[in-house]
Design a protein around this motif. Structure first.
Motif, PDB file in Angstrom:
ATOM      1  N   LYS A 164       0.811  -1.218   0.000  1.00  0.00           N
ATOM      2  CA  LYS A 164       0.000   0.000   0.000  1.00  0.00           C
ATOM      3  C   LYS A 164       0.844   1.268   0.000  1.00  0.00           C
ATOM      4  CE  LYS A 164      -3.773  -2.124   2.554  1.00  0.00           C
ATOM      5  NZ  LYS A 164      -4.505  -2.157   3.809  1.00  0.00           N
ATOM      6  N   ASP A 165       2.010   1.209   0.634  1.00  0.00           N
ATOM      7  CA  ASP A 165       2.843   2.405   0.755  1.00  0.00           C
ATOM      8  C   ASP A 165       4.306   1.997   0.883  1.00  0.00           C
ATOM      9  OD1 ASP A 165       3.108   1.472   3.416  1.00  0.00           O
ATOM     10  OD2 ASP A 165       1.601   2.862   4.162  1.00  0.00           O
ATOM     11  N   ASP A 166       5.180   2.992   1.014  1.00  0.00           N
ATOM     12  CA  ASP A 166       6.621   2.706   1.098  1.00  0.00           C
ATOM     13  C   ASP A 166       6.967   1.877   2.326  1.00  0.00           C
ATOM     14  OD1 ASP A 166       7.212   3.977  -1.274  1.00  0.00           O
ATOM     15  OD2 ASP A 166       7.744   5.881  -0.325  1.00  0.00           O
ATOM     16  N   GLU A 167       6.312   2.140   3.433  1.00  0.00           N
ATOM     17  CA  GLU A 167       6.595   1.379   4.663  1.00  0.00           C
ATOM     18  C   GLU A 167       6.274  -0.103   4.463  1.00  0.00           C
ATOM     19  OE1 GLU A 167       5.184   1.070   9.319  1.00  0.00           O
ATOM     20  OE2 GLU A 167       4.758   2.909   8.209  1.00  0.00           O
ATOM     21  N   GLU A 168       5.133  -0.387   3.869  1.00  0.00           N
ATOM     22  CA  GLU A 168       4.757  -1.770   3.623  1.00  0.00           C
ATOM     23  C   GLU A 168       5.697  -2.417   2.605  1.00  0.00           C
ATOM     24  OE1 GLU A 168       0.833  -3.168   1.795  1.00  0.00           O
ATOM     25  OE2 GLU A 168       0.410  -3.115   3.950  1.00  0.00           O
ATOM     26  N   ARG A 169       6.132  -1.663   1.611  1.00  0.00           N
ATOM     27  CA  ARG A 169       7.065  -2.166   0.606  1.00  0.00           C
ATOM     28  C   ARG A 169       8.395  -2.540   1.261  1.00  0.00           C
ATOM     29  NH1 ARG A 169       6.068  -1.260  -4.304  1.00  0.00           N
ATOM     30  NH2 ARG A 169       5.071   0.745  -3.938  1.00  0.00           N
ATOM     31  N   ILE A 170       8.884  -1.694   2.165  1.00  0.00           N
ATOM     32  CA  ILE A 170      10.140  -1.958   2.875  1.00  0.00           C
ATOM     33  C   ILE A 170      10.011  -3.198   3.744  1.00  0.00           C
ATOM     34  CG2 ILE A 170      11.701  -1.075   4.667  1.00  0.00           C
ATOM     35  CD1 ILE A 170      11.193   1.739   3.411  1.00  0.00           C
ATOM     36  N   LYS A 171       8.884  -3.339   4.436  1.00  0.00           N
ATOM     37  CA  LYS A 171       8.657  -4.532   5.266  1.00  0.00           C
ATOM     38  C   LYS A 171       8.655  -5.797   4.414  1.00  0.00           C
ATOM     39  CE  LYS A 171       6.046  -2.404   9.010  1.00  0.00           C
ATOM     40  NZ  LYS A 171       4.727  -2.308   9.673  1.00  0.00           N
ATOM     41  N   ALA A 172       8.051  -5.718   3.246  1.00  0.00           N
ATOM     42  CA  ALA A 172       8.008  -6.884   2.353  1.00  0.00           C
ATOM     43  C   ALA A 172       9.411  -7.244   1.874  1.00  0.00           C
ATOM     44  CB  ALA A 172       7.094  -6.605   1.168  1.00  0.00           C
ATOM     45  N   ILE A 173      10.183  -6.248   1.493  1.00  0.00           N
ATOM     46  CA  ILE A 173      11.551  -6.493   1.029  1.00  0.00           C
ATOM     47  C   ILE A 173      12.393  -7.101   2.138  1.00  0.00           C
ATOM     48  CG2 ILE A 173      13.688  -5.357   0.281  1.00  0.00           C
ATOM     49  CD1 ILE A 173      11.840  -3.387  -1.300  1.00  0.00           C
ATOM     50  N   LEU A 174      12.265  -6.580   3.356  1.00  0.00           N
ATOM     51  CA  LEU A 174      13.015  -7.130   4.488  1.00  0.00           C
ATOM     52  C   LEU A 174      12.612  -8.571   4.775  1.00  0.00           C
ATOM     53  CD1 LEU A 174      13.085  -4.066   6.906  1.00  0.00           C
ATOM     54  CD2 LEU A 174      15.017  -5.073   5.678  1.00  0.00           C
ATOM     55  N   ALA A 175      11.328  -8.860   4.670  1.00  0.00           N
ATOM     56  CA  ALA A 175      10.865 -10.233   4.901  1.00  0.00           C
ATOM     57  C   ALA A 175      11.473 -11.177   3.869  1.00  0.00           C
ATOM     58  CB  ALA A 175       9.342 -10.289   4.849  1.00  0.00           C
ATOM     59  N   ILE A 176      11.494 -10.751   2.624  1.00  0.00           N
ATOM     60  CA  ILE A 176      12.073 -11.587   1.566  1.00  0.00           C
ATOM     61  C   ILE A 176      13.562 -11.779   1.799  1.00  0.00           C
ATOM     62  CG2 ILE A 176      12.616 -11.670  -0.904  1.00  0.00           C
ATOM     63  CD1 ILE A 176       9.865 -10.214  -1.316  1.00  0.00           C
ATOM     64  N   MET A 177      14.255 -10.715   2.156  1.00  0.00           N
ATOM     65  CA  MET A 177      15.697 -10.797   2.389  1.00  0.00           C
ATOM     66  C   MET A 177      16.030 -11.714   3.561  1.00  0.00           C
ATOM     67  SD  MET A 177      16.802  -6.838   1.676  1.00  0.00           S
ATOM     68  CE  MET A 177      18.469  -7.092   2.247  1.00  0.00           C
ATOM     69  N   ASN A 178      15.097 -11.841   4.501  1.00  0.00           N
ATOM     70  CA  ASN A 178      15.310 -12.698   5.669  1.00  0.00           C
ATOM     71  C   ASN A 178      14.772 -14.111   5.468  1.00  0.00           C
ATOM     72  OD1 ASN A 178      16.689 -10.944   7.499  1.00  0.00           O
ATOM     73  ND2 ASN A 178      14.796  -9.768   7.678  1.00  0.00           N
ATOM     74  N   GLY A 179      14.491 -14.464   4.213  1.00  0.00           N
ATOM     75  CA  GLY A 179      14.085 -15.826   3.904  1.00  0.00           C
ATOM     76  C   GLY A 179      12.625 -16.144   4.118  1.00  0.00           C
ATOM     77  N   HIS A 180      11.785 -15.135   4.231  1.00  0.00           N
ATOM     78  CA  HIS A 180      10.361 -15.383   4.473  1.00  0.00           C
ATOM     79  C   HIS A 180       9.534 -15.375   3.194  1.00  0.00           C
ATOM     80  CE1 HIS A 180      10.887 -15.273   8.794  1.00  0.00           C
ATOM     81  NE2 HIS A 180      11.613 -14.184   8.642  1.00  0.00           N
ATOM     82  N   GLY A 181      10.195 -15.180   2.049  1.00  0.00           N
ATOM     83  CA  GLY A 181       9.495 -15.193   0.779  1.00  0.00           C
ATOM     84  C   GLY A 181       9.303 -16.615   0.277  1.00  0.00           C
ATOM     85  N   ARG A 182       8.320 -16.801  -0.606  1.00  0.00           N
ATOM     86  CA  ARG A 182       8.078 -18.110  -1.219  1.00  0.00           C
ATOM     87  C   ARG A 182       7.932 -17.901  -2.716  1.00  0.00           C
ATOM     88  NH1 ARG A 182       3.191 -20.666   2.032  1.00  0.00           N
ATOM     89  NH2 ARG A 182       2.201 -19.375   0.505  1.00  0.00           N
ATOM     90  N   SER A 183       8.308 -18.900  -3.455  1.00  0.00           N
ATOM     91  CA  SER A 183       8.155 -18.806  -4.898  1.00  0.00           C
ATOM     92  C   SER A 183       6.687 -18.983  -5.275  1.00  0.00           C
ATOM     93  CB  SER A 183       9.001 -19.868  -5.593  1.00  0.00           C
ATOM     94  OG  SER A 183       8.433 -21.145  -5.398  1.00  0.00           O
ATOM     95  N   ILE A 184       6.354 -18.513  -6.454  1.00  0.00           N
ATOM     96  CA  ILE A 184       4.990 -18.681  -6.953  1.00  0.00           C
ATOM     97  C   ILE A 184       4.684 -20.162  -7.106  1.00  0.00           C
ATOM     98  CG2 ILE A 184       3.482 -18.263  -8.940  1.00  0.00           C
ATOM     99  CD1 ILE A 184       4.935 -15.514  -9.187  1.00  0.00           C
ATOM    100  N   ALA A 185       5.670 -20.930  -7.559  1.00  0.00           N
ATOM    101  CA  ALA A 185       5.472 -22.376  -7.706  1.00  0.00           C
ATOM    102  C   ALA A 185       5.136 -23.026  -6.361  1.00  0.00           C
ATOM    103  CB  ALA A 185       6.719 -23.022  -8.309  1.00  0.00           C
ATOM    104  N   ASP A 186       5.803 -22.591  -5.294  1.00  0.00           N
ATOM    105  CA  ASP A 186       5.514 -23.132  -3.956  1.00  0.00           C
ATOM    106  C   ASP A 186       4.087 -22.809  -3.521  1.00  0.00           C
ATOM    107  OD1 ASP A 186       8.057 -24.193  -3.760  1.00  0.00           O
ATOM    108  OD2 ASP A 186       8.837 -22.561  -2.502  1.00  0.00           O
TER     109      ASP A 186
END
Length: 78
Positions: free
Chosen positions: A7-29
């Motif tokens: 929704k905003d820059d803060e949420e975008r930063i949180k998402a990027i940090l989550a991905i960088m910390n291994g909390h992201g998943r692939s679309i295939a997963d």
């Protein structure tokens, strides 16, 4: 299970940090979690394209509904 753009820059930063910390998943997963079977490359590509289109249009996408509709269509063609 839905997907949307941040929704905003803060949420975008949180998402990027989550991905960088291994909390992201692939679309295939995610697709495999929804369907219980490993998706084809074509299915992953189709879902990826729909997610990109939704992001450009500011829409939310129900991934489970999208994959279900794609599977229904594929079964009709068999």
């Amino acid at each position: 299970m839905t997907a949307r753009s941040p929704k905003d820059d803060e949420e975008r930063i949180k998402a990027i940090l989550a991905i960088m910390n291994g909390h992201g998943r692939s679309i295939a997963d995610v697709i495999e979690e929804v369907t219980g079977i490993a998706p084809t490359e074509e299915t992953v590509e189709a879902v990826t394209n729909r997610l990109r289109m939704a992001q450009e249009n500011g829409e939310d996408v129900d991934i489970a509904q999208l994959v279900g509709a794609m599977n229904d269509l594929a079964e009709r063609w068999v």
